[in-house]
Enzyme design. Structure first.
Site, PDB file in Angstrom:
ATOM      1  N   HIS A 156       1.701   3.374 -10.674  1.00 37.00           N
ATOM      2  CA  HIS A 156       0.774   4.462 -10.346  1.00 37.00           C
ATOM      3  C   HIS A 156       1.003   5.738 -11.144  1.00 37.00           C
ATOM      4  O   HIS A 156       0.318   6.744 -10.895  1.00 37.00           O
ATOM      5  CB  HIS A 156       0.827   4.762  -8.837  1.00 37.00           C
ATOM      6  CG  HIS A 156       2.192   5.102  -8.334  1.00 37.00           C
ATOM      7  ND1 HIS A 156       3.023   4.160  -7.775  1.00 37.00           N
ATOM      8  CD2 HIS A 156       2.875   6.270  -8.299  1.00 37.00           C
ATOM      9  CE1 HIS A 156       4.156   4.735  -7.409  1.00 37.00           C
ATOM     10  NE2 HIS A 156       4.094   6.019  -7.724  1.00 37.00           N
ATOM     11  N   ASP A 195      11.636  10.812  -3.483  1.00 36.54           N
ATOM     12  CA  ASP A 195      11.793  10.274  -4.825  1.00 36.54           C
ATOM     13  C   ASP A 195      13.267  10.223  -5.219  1.00 36.54           C
ATOM     14  O   ASP A 195      13.979  11.239  -5.142  1.00 36.54           O
ATOM     15  CB  ASP A 195      11.042  11.141  -5.839  1.00 36.54           C
ATOM     16  CG  ASP A 195       9.538  11.055  -5.689  1.00 36.54           C
ATOM     17  OD1 ASP A 195       9.078  10.247  -4.864  1.00 36.54           O
ATOM     18  OD2 ASP A 195       8.827  11.803  -6.389  1.00 36.54           O
ATOM     19  N   ASP A 224       2.750   6.116  -2.582  1.00 32.16           N
ATOM     20  CA  ASP A 224       2.483   7.077  -3.655  1.00 32.16           C
ATOM     21  C   ASP A 224       1.213   6.845  -4.469  1.00 32.16           C
ATOM     22  O   ASP A 224       0.848   7.713  -5.247  1.00 32.16           O
ATOM     23  CB  ASP A 224       3.691   7.138  -4.605  1.00 32.16           C
ATOM     24  CG  ASP A 224       3.791   8.485  -5.310  1.00 32.16           C
ATOM     25  OD1 ASP A 224       3.213   9.462  -4.812  1.00 32.16           O
ATOM     26  OD2 ASP A 224       4.441   8.561  -6.364  1.00 32.16           O
ATOM     27  N   HIS A 238      12.054   6.264  -3.208  1.00 33.19           N
ATOM     28  CA  HIS A 238      10.902   5.939  -4.055  1.00 33.19           C
ATOM     29  C   HIS A 238      11.303   6.086  -5.523  1.00 33.19           C
ATOM     30  O   HIS A 238      11.620   7.179  -5.985  1.00 33.19           O
ATOM     31  CB  HIS A 238       9.733   6.844  -3.731  1.00 33.19           C
ATOM     32  CG  HIS A 238       8.525   6.577  -4.577  1.00 33.19           C
ATOM     33  ND1 HIS A 238       7.901   5.348  -4.595  1.00 33.19           N
ATOM     34  CD2 HIS A 238       7.841   7.355  -5.448  1.00 33.19           C
ATOM     35  CE1 HIS A 238       6.880   5.392  -5.432  1.00 33.19           C
ATOM     36  NE2 HIS A 238       6.821   6.604  -5.971  1.00 33.19           N
ATOM     37  N   ASP A 297      10.039   5.651  -9.247  1.00 35.88           N
ATOM     38  CA  ASP A 297       8.930   5.457 -10.179  1.00 35.88           C
ATOM     39  C   ASP A 297       9.422   4.752 -11.438  1.00 35.88           C
ATOM     40  O   ASP A 297      10.323   5.272 -12.112  1.00 35.88           O
ATOM     41  CB  ASP A 297       8.330   6.802 -10.579  1.00 35.88           C
ATOM     42  CG  ASP A 297       7.597   7.476  -9.438  1.00 35.88           C
ATOM     43  OD1 ASP A 297       6.638   6.880  -8.933  1.00 35.88           O
ATOM     44  OD2 ASP A 297       7.988   8.608  -9.065  1.00 35.88           O
TER      45      ASP A 297
END
Length: 1253
Positions: free
Chosen positions: A648, A498, A360, A246, A248
């Site tokens: 997000h 993450d 998420d 994941h 971000d």
């Protein structure tokens, strides 16, 4: 006590061909209301293995003289021919032979028939009786098997333990014919409806759950999961371990920092490690990172990446530019970010995603499910939902369901959803219910790697031949326990976290150890399991195949015709809680300044795209193309900067301070670029003079400008130095309907005149500009209000002239009333002022309503309509105190308290077009945190006359406001029983009810653009917002909206800081009070979906898509002929319930002057708004509706001929529109030109057009 009647069928199931078969009972409970009135026989079919007993009496008179078991065929669907009855295949005398007499009868013909019938009835009495019973049984199933309404999950077959959940009977084939509710006519205008027919609604879940937060043991938010051990004897457990990382696009670091430090290396690692072994799999989501990697990667790496995608080792899931937030993002921005990512992926790699992956976002909206469905997606995965909802769904094997929109009666919006069951998406919370065990199989936590060891102090160890059996037993036990929470024997196990797989060593540790475990599992048939690496698509395909073979439907379950065997669900998953009283409702409001900038960038990008498309459509000259082509790179950057902020941790306001600044600077740069292009495009469309160079200065500049990324927009002052001169103001209307509004510009002097493009004098009003500043409310500048009429998707020019300019009078100065205990106020020059004393209330009014304010507080008390009806508003401004709130969480101490004290300053402005009460209240702080204006308008034929404009200027600056959260509350006299509606992404409304069993923070919900409450008497109080905020109704008649929050503490969710970077900001509301004009359902007692009125839609559209104004840089002489006039992009106004979501050139760099039949160059996206026709049906204006005024695609543009139209998906990558699920096929409309679109639907078309000759 009377026994409940049940119909029990004993079926044989041929589980193994040569095995002795024994019957199992299947219990079909009837609806309670019919149990006492139906007398059904109990049938025991016990002769031989069943075939298909559905065929027994469905074929006309095909009863054979043989045991009833002969009519019962194979349990599998679509079995080989001859396995069922009929067709004369074996086992008995044919029907024809059983009727023909062996000798010639002596009876006459008529008598022979009677005898024959009598003999037949006697000889086949038992057979006929059984068939009639079966027919009656089938009739009962057809009548009651698919009854409407949400189905209770609390059945006798349910158990609190997993062993009871997955009994053998739940694995058996159930006979459940597919029943569908008849389609509802969509010719109506989309009134509030009774809702879709589903098995589960999220409201029902909230009603049922007690929210006791019971400690479940190792799975703290669940229970101690167990299983019998024989659940997989007949269908082995198929385990798909899905490696993922994941990433971000901004959180603690900016996107560029993350890319350089981690994401670039992760993608390199994926390519290298997957290439070593074809059994290895991986999934990737964020295109914002993949695009950067693709830009920098070598050709050989790119080719390897493509091969991994094409051979199924690497799947792109979602494929959006980011994994967007679902609470604050507007549906326009979601479509944009998904389209940007999906089109780049399709153009670059040739791949189109079909599975969504959202692990998420902090709660989930059905809007996202709807958009994915209309983009061609078939499945989606979600994770962050309230832990008590997860527990309730898991108890009844409903974690996988078909998500259906609340308005959908025809199952056209159904999409299959997998909900992850546990606390997090990290490895300790994905293999099974016991994180202490699962953590031992996160091999990146072994000694020698950078990640922390397991907090349960049992760390992973290298797997080898000596310990593999013990490790498999422990891991497989978790897999089996997790499997009992779902219906099928296909299990998904994500393997990631993450920014994982950042090095080859880390990836090899995971792949190597798991492959050893898989090899052991797969080589031991006694384990009844098969494990391997997989992609999300591998999982969903295998699950669907199993569901096709084995029907997992429950008795009476509505389900879906799209994927059988699973319940249907409607509703949303807000507000999210991950543990105890920790509700994630704070991020609805965190960083509200940038939430507002997000919406400004949205509507500016949308307007720019329209102007660019119109310029191209009309342009035959090379320099026009040069102008737009040179801008195409900046347009692409603007699209991607908007898309990036939908992440997000972007629009949510949950990133580090410097990351927020990075987002802000990107959006600010794009705003400047877009406004510059718009200023040049309007000149081209007005036909004055096309710019010869894209670098030449523009003749116009935007009327509002921002000096930097975190500054409030400022109205540019129009300077009129010489008498006899005027400055042109060009106004663009980005909506599909003509706009009649009162607009405002700022001028340097009060003695000015307004003229239209025909040199006709326009009524206008001038008043002093007010500002949030203690003791000095006047800026010395002047606000000029005047009425305008702007054509649909068009331009209109007005002129601001110095002094009279041939008119009888100049702009009328407003009258001012000043309420203040201070003597420092002086009346601005050119205005008439009066200082009022000893007055308790003050009023302002227009032709529609009168507003009453309390003088000592400056707050709105009530509204009186011209029909005499009086409505209490009871405005209050308050503050929560908190020591636990953070960027994500809202954890107040008690309720909000009022902060307004007596003796503030107030200015009342009265004029012919605009009337205003400006209040600078006194509070307990030296620097008052809020001031506010309330306005009403008197526009001609304008819907503005129905609204109340509230503007709150907020400044939570400095430590005096630490750990405070500012709210406004409207304490009305509407009896709403603490029930209200808030919108989901600007697309649809969702029912909200305040629960005492949930704390205040759990009763707050996202309000991206609208909230309303309605009483039993039909009165409705609606608040439209131009930015995302949070709302609640904590007491009867109250609607509370949070404006800003300043928090010093981290809330323990990983950010590592509070939120103290507050900026001065303004929040703008448009409030309307309506009364129904016809009977309507009572929203207090009926939780069905409710829609805004048509007037409400129009007001919301005008607020969220404002007029764009541009001012000429140079003044012109009044003696000269007007240079700029008007332009209209549409041939006529569209119906008020038909909204143009987007009109653009998706690929401006690939544009050529010669249209091609292969790929049309333009795209237009429509949405037909659903509205409540129990309220004013004309929207307060001369509105037409789509039902009354059909729209033809080929004739909507003015002076442009549409040469072709082709339906497409919302992400513009699918033209096989049948896979998108529309009830009205848009492809038919594209061929014939007539637009077919049901209420609430969004449809996209690719177009090509050329100017009329």
């Amino acid at each position: 006590m009377r026994k409940k009647k049940r119909l029990i069928i004993f079926l044989y199931l041929d589980l193994e061909k040569d095995r002795q078969i024994r019957p199992d009972p299947l219990d079909f409970p009837l609806p309670k209301q019919h149990r006492s009135s139906l007398h059904l026989p109990t049938l025991a079919l016990t002769d031989s293995p069943p075939s298909s007993f559905l065929s027994v009496c469905l074929k006309k008179f095909t009863i054979c003289k043989m045991p009833i078991s002969s009519y019962i065929g194979s349990r599998s669907r679509g079995g080989p021919a001859g396995t069922g009855s009929g067709g004369g295949g074996g086992g008995g005398v044919s029907w024809a032979h059983s009727l023909l007499p062996t000798t010639k009868s002596k009876h006459p013909r008529k008598s022979r028939r009677r005898v024959l019938l009598r003999d037949f009835l006697f000889s086949h009495f038992i057979t006929i009786g059984v068939c009639l019973s079966l027919i009656l049984f089938l009739a009962v199933l057809f009548r009651f098997g698919g009854f409407s309404g949400p189905i209770s999950l609390s059945s006798s077959s349910s158990s609190s333990t997993s062993s009871g959940l997955r009994s053998r009977a739940s694995r058996l084939l159930r006979l459940r014919p597919r029943f569908r509710k008849p389609p509802v006519s969509t010719s109506s205008i989309g009134a509030a409806s009774s809702g879709a027919v589903v098995d589960i609604t999220t409201k029902d879940l909230y009603d049922r759950i007690e929210f006791l937060d019971v400690d479940g043991g190792p799975w703290k938010q669940g229970w101690r999961v167990s299983y019998k051990g024989d659940e997989w004897d007949h269908e082995k457990l198929k385990i798909f371990v899905v490696p993922h990382s994941h990433n971000d696009p901004g959180w603690k670091l900016t996107i560029e920092q993350y890319y350089e430090k981690q994401s670039r290396r992760i993608l390199d690692t994926i390519v290298e490690t997957l290439s070593k072994d074809a059994r290895r799999k991986f999934i990737w989501e964020e295109m914002s990172y993949l695009q950067r990697w693709w830009r920098d990667a070598s050709d050989s790496k790119k080719e390897t990446f493509k091969n991994l995608v094409s051979n199924g080792q690497l799947e792109i899931v979602g494929g959006g530019w980011v994994m967007n937030d679902e609470a604050n993002s507007h549906y326009y921005a979601i479509i944009e970010q998904m389209t940007e990512g999906n089109m780049w992926l399709n153009d670059t790699i040739g791949f189109t995603p079909r599975n969504g992956w959202a692990i998420d976002p902090f709660g989930y909206s059905p809007t996202m499910a709807y958009l994915l469905r209309r983009m061609g997606f078939e499945n989606m995965l979600i994770q962050r939902t309230h832990y008590e909802l997860k527990k309730e769904l898991a108890r009844h094997n409903n974690l996988e369901f078909v998500w259906r929109q609340s308005w959908d009666f025809e199952e056209t919006t159904d999409i299959f959803v997998h909900m992850m069951p546990f606390y997090s998406y990290d490895i300790p919370h994905t293999c099974g219910p016991e994180p202490a065990i699962c953590c031992q199989f996160d091999f990146a936590r072994m000694h020698g790697f950078l990640y922390e060891l397991c907090p349960w102090r049992q760390n992973p160890v290298e797997t080898n031949q000596d310990n593999v059996q013990e490790r498999v037993e422990k891991l497989l036990d978790q897999y089996r326990k997790k499997s009992t929470l779902y219906r099928t024997n296909t299990l998904l196990v994500p393997l990631g976290d993450d920014f994982r797989y950042v090095s080859v060593d880390e990836a090899e540790a995971q792949f190597r150890n798991y492959q050893i475990l898989f090899d052991y599992i797969n080589s031991n048939p006694s384990l009844n399991a098969e494990a391997k690496f997989g992609t999300l698509d591998d999982y969903f395909q295998t699950l669907r195949e199993e569901a096709d073979r084995i029907n997992y439907s429950r008795p009476g379950e509505v389900g879906s015709g799209k994927v059988e065997g699973f319940p249907s669900l409607s509703g949303d998953f807000f507000t999210y809680a991950d543990r105890q009283q920790d509700y994630w409702s704070g991020y609805y409001v965190s960083r509200p300044f940038f939430k507002a900038v997000d919406r400004v960038l949205e509507h500016t990008l949308r307007a720019t795209e329209m102007l660019m498309a119109l310029v191209y459509g009309h342009c035959h000259r090379a320099h026009c193309e040069k102008l737009t082509t040179s801008f195409a790179y900046k347009l692409a950057a603007a699209r991607r900067n908007l898309a990036l902020f939908q992440h997000h941790d972007g629009v949510t306001g949950t990133a580090k301070d410097h990351v927020v600044e990075d987002y802000g600077n990107r959006m600010h740069t794009s705003l400047q670029d877009l406004q510059f292009f718009m200023s040049k495009a309007i000149v081209v469309l007005l036909g004055v003079r096309a710019e010869k160079s894209e670098h030449s200065p523009s003749q116009f500049e935007p009327e509002q400008v921002r000096s930097k990324f975190d500054a409030q927009p400022v109205h540019k002052r129009i300077i009129l130095a010489h008498e006899g001169t005027a400055r042109a103001v060009v106004i663009f209307n980005p909506l599909g309907q003509t706009r009649n509004e009162v607009v405002m510009v700022v001028v340097d002097r009060p003695d000015v005149t307004v003229l239209d493009s025909n040199w006709t004098c326009i009524e206008s009003q001038v008043s002093p500009e007010l500002v949030h500043a203690k003791g000095n409310l006047f800026t010395g500048r002047h606000r000029l209000h005047f009425s305008v009429s702007i054509p649909a998707m068009g331009l209109q020019t007005y002129y601001i002239a110095n002094r009279f300019a041939g008119c009888k009078t100049v702009a009328e100065p407003a009258n001012l009333k000043i309420f203040s205990e201070s003597d420092s106020f002086s009346c601005p020059t050119s205005y008439t002022c009066s200082k009022e004393e000893e007055t308790e209330v003050v009023e302002i009014e227009n032709h529609h309503q009168m507003l009453t304010f309390e003088v000592k507080s400056g707050l709105l008390l009530n509204v009186t309509r011209k029909d005499g009806s009086r409505h209490v508003v009871g405005e209050e401004i308050g503050m929560y105190s908190s020591t636990g709130s953070g960027a994500y969480l809202f954890k107040p101490i008690g309720h909000a308290s009022s902060i307004i004290q007596s003796s503030g300053d107030m200015v009342v402005t009265t004029g012919p077009l605009m009337r205003e009460v400006f209040s600078f209240p006194k509070t307990g702080w030296e620097e008052t945190p809020v001031s506010h204006s309330t306005r009403v308008y008197n526009g001609i034929n304008s819907i503005q006359r129905f609204l109340i404009e509230k503007e709150y200027h907020v400044e939570l600056l400095g430590p005096g406001f630490d750990d405070k959260e500012l709210i406004v509350r409207y304490k009305t006299d509407i009896e709403n029983k603490r029930i209200f509606y808030s919108d989901l992404n600007g697309l649809q409304m969702s029912y909200r009810e305040t629960y005492d069993k949930i704390p205040v923070q759990g009763n707050y919900y996202p309000m991206p653009s609208l909230a309303f409450m309605q009483g039993a008497d039909g009165r409705r109080f609606s608040v439209h917002s131009r930015q995302a905020l949070g709302a609640a109704s904590l007491k009867d008649g109250w609607l509370e909206i949070m404006l800003d929050r300043r928090l010093t503490r981290d809330d323990g969710r990983g950010l590592g800081q509070g939120v103290t970077d507050n900026r001065p900001m303004s929040v703008l509301f448009h409030i309307i009070i309506e009364s129904n004009i016809s009977s309507t359902s009572n929203t207090v007692s009926n939780p069905s979906p409710s829609n805004p009125s048509l007037l409400s839609h129009c007001i919301g559209g005008n607020l969220n898509y404002p007029l764009h104004m541009f001012v000429a840089k140079k003044a012109q002489e009044l003696s000269a002929r007007p240079v700029y006039r008007s332009y209209s992009g549409l041939s006529a106004s569209l119906p008020c319930d038909l909204h143009i979501v987007s009109f653009k050139l998706p690929r401006p760099l690939k544009f050529s002057q010669k249209p091609t039949t292969e790929d049309p160059r333009f795209v237009i996206i429509f949405q037909r708004r659903g509205w409540d026709f129990s309220y004013c049906r004309k929207g307060g204006s001369q509105c037409s509706t789509f039902a009354d005024e059909p729209v033809n695609l080929f004739r909507i543009f003015k002076n442009l001929e549409v040469s072709q139209a082709r339906a497409t998906s919302l992400n513009l990558v699918h033209e096989d529109v049948e896979r998108l699920g529309y009830s009205d096929q848009p492809g038919d409309a594209a061929q014939e030109g007539q637009l077919l679109i049901s209420p609430m639907e969004i449809m996209a078309y690719k177009l090509d057009f050329r100017p009329h000759q």
